[in-house]
Design a protein around this motif. Sequence first.
Motif, PDB file in Angstrom:
ATOM      1  N   LEU A 253      17.921 -15.214  36.055  1.00  0.00           N
ATOM      2  CA  LEU A 253      18.186 -15.261  34.400  1.00  0.00           C
ATOM      3  C   LEU A 253      16.948 -14.215  33.964  1.00  0.00           C
ATOM      4  N   ILE A 254      16.939 -13.556  32.984  1.00  0.00           N
ATOM      5  CA  ILE A 254      15.807 -13.151  32.166  1.00  0.00           C
ATOM      6  C   ILE A 254      16.065 -13.342  30.966  1.00  0.00           C
ATOM      7  N   TYR A 255      14.583 -13.592  30.183  1.00  0.00           N
ATOM      8  CA  TYR A 255      14.522 -13.945  28.806  1.00  0.00           C
ATOM      9  C   TYR A 255      13.654 -12.825  28.344  1.00  0.00           C
ATOM     10  N   VAL A 256      13.816 -12.057  27.299  1.00  0.00           N
ATOM     11  CA  VAL A 256      12.920 -11.122  26.940  1.00  0.00           C
ATOM     12  C   VAL A 256      12.683 -11.326  25.414  1.00  0.00           C
ATOM     13  N   PRO A 257      11.343 -11.252  24.978  1.00  0.00           N
ATOM     14  CA  PRO A 257      11.223 -11.611  23.279  1.00  0.00           C
ATOM     15  C   PRO A 257      11.706 -10.788  22.459  1.00  0.00           C
ATOM     16  N   LEU A 258      11.979 -11.144  21.304  1.00  0.00           N
ATOM     17  CA  LEU A 258      12.592 -10.301  20.142  1.00  0.00           C
ATOM     18  C   LEU A 258      11.621 -10.346  19.178  1.00  0.00           C
ATOM     19  N   ARG A 259      10.983  -9.134  19.085  1.00  0.00           N
ATOM     20  CA  ARG A 259       9.805  -8.993  18.150  1.00  0.00           C
ATOM     21  C   ARG A 259       9.991  -8.094  17.074  1.00  0.00           C
ATOM     22  N   THR A 260       9.656  -8.419  15.729  1.00  0.00           N
ATOM     23  CA  THR A 260       9.854  -7.772  14.450  1.00  0.00           C
ATOM     24  C   THR A 260       8.187  -7.864  13.831  1.00  0.00           C
ATOM     25  N   HIS A 261       7.573  -6.831  13.420  1.00  0.00           N
ATOM     26  CA  HIS A 261       6.334  -6.794  13.033  1.00  0.00           C
ATOM     27  C   HIS A 261       5.314  -7.628  13.798  1.00  0.00           C
TER      28      HIS A 261
END
Length: 644
Positions: A253-261
């Motif tokens: 599994l891979i989890y990556v962060p979703l970034r805004t500002h």
Amino acid sequence: MTASFSDPILVLTADPQINSLVETLLQPEGFNIKIVSEISEARKAINEKLPRLVIMGERLPDGSGMAFARELNEITATTPVLLFVYQESTSVLKQAIQAGVIDTFTLPISGENFLKMVRNGLAVGDRRRGWMQKETRLATANLRSQMSDLETLSRLSQSITSQLDLDSVLSTVMDTAVSLTGAEESSLLLLDETSGELYLRASRNFNNEETNQEFRMGITDSLAGSVIRTGQPVLVDEENLKKIKTDYLVYSLIYVPLRTHDRTVGVLGVDNRNLKKPFNDYHVRLLMAVADFAAIAIENARTFSDTDNERARLETILTKVQDGVIILDSEQKIVFINQGAREALALSDEDLSYQSTDATVQINEILDLVTRGTTRAEINLSEGRVMDAQVTEIANVGTVITLHDISMFKELDRAKSDFVNTVSHDLRTPLTTILGYVELVERVGPVTDLQREYIRHVQMSVHNISNLVNDLLNLGRIEAGFDKHKEVVHIDRLIGESCENLKDQLAYKGHRLMVEIPPNLPPVWGSPILLAQVIDNLLGNAIKYTPPGGQIFIKVDLEEDQMILQFKDTGVGIPPMDLPFIFDKFFRASNASGEASGTGLGLAIVKSIVETHYGRIWVDSVLSQGSTFNVVLPLYVEGMEEKK
Ligand code: ADP
């Protein structure tokens, strides 16, 4: 650069014995031979075409063969070199090996051995080239796959910029995540700010017992939650089945962060539940890129929805507001008309296009009224309703007309005027009586000097009150439009009469009067009595508000179809803060001296008269230097009497 069978065997030697060896043994075998005797020539030949094999001598006219062999070894690793040496000593052999030479020979050499050595050299070259081709193919394949990944990412970015619908963009994001990482399934979890939980916003092949919409997880006890907390990606790659948050089991599994500002708002994940297929760092990097695109899409969708909500809110306000609002584009076509405006203009509800001739005619009338610098006008509608119309030009929007119902104020104003008129009228008789009796006092018996002075005061005050009453009645009549009679009026004559009437006052104050009127002054259309009142009043004020020995200048000019009258004095002027109110009823400027008595109604009357003549009035004034009252009146045009 790779060599082929037809590529030459380069022979670099100044030794005639080797030349003859080559010519007698190699040429009959059909090899493509190129013979040169100097290093410089050899360099040129190699630059043009890489040889399959180089046979060269140890000593050459322009340098050392050994050194050139070293140089060649650096340029091309695939071309083998055979070196002819004079003596095969250990040190020479060692040097040759260091220079990358594959074999050395001395003379004499048998033809058979020479051929064997050449064939062996060619075989080494072929092997080296084969290996090189294989490596290149592998590297190219890797590059190709990375190129295709980049193309997939670029397609994703295009889809994000070309679509506004978040669901379809996220669906593309999910597909891309799966295809780039070769994962079985992908999921996008967003942070619910209120509950602090992660919920499933989009997925591909996501195989969960629960329905996707209900899939939620906390952030304190889950792997995805740790990504939210740390903002760092997670790669799980274990041989054993790993249970993620007690919800589902995965191999990798891979989890990556979703970034805004700079804020982590969600997690993008891919996993394999059934296949024992591992992920690597490259997959993490790809998925991070996909997450960046997803974040942009979510941000775009939010901005769009915010803007759209704001637009809808403004539209609701404009629609519901009681005042009428009409927006016209640059070609004066109606682009928006609210309920208030439709009611004001009595437009039927069925007229959805708003472009009915009825509406257009009425709007054009409004636009016609609001011309020449003014931005507002009063519009009389049916059933006695009066609207205050304001026209504003807005860049990139067009023309905005607002209609504000002022019928109630007009009605109040009329009631007030009626009241003032009645009271003024009723005051007249008792005032006349008072004056009559006061005058009688002196006749009926002797009065003392003090009594006479008091009587004078009473008379002056009563006089002031009757002036006020007369002004009020005058104003009332003008406002009510009683003096409707109009005719061709020669302003120059009225000015002459006014100067004559006021000549005693002028003389009394010692003013110098100048009058400048162009010859053959065309007439205006109006009421001679009212226009005479305008001139009397403005000239009277100029005399009154100018200290003795001043100068008064009356000037008439013509401009297109208008007449401009100017009354200029060298008087006390008007304080700037009083200027906006100078034409208001009962207003007297703060510097109006006590001796110059007045009611403060004169200019209000003048303004009313000018307006009933479709004219304009304004004042320019400098305190202590003087004032100029400007009146603009339209010139008489034939046929005017029928129109107005
Ligand atoms: P009144 O003269 O009866 O006071 P008006 O309505 O004619 O009333 O004028 C209003 C006020 O405007 C005056 O009280 C005066 O302060 C100012 N004013 C009018 N004309 C002039 C002028 N020519 N120079 C200076 N002030 C003026």
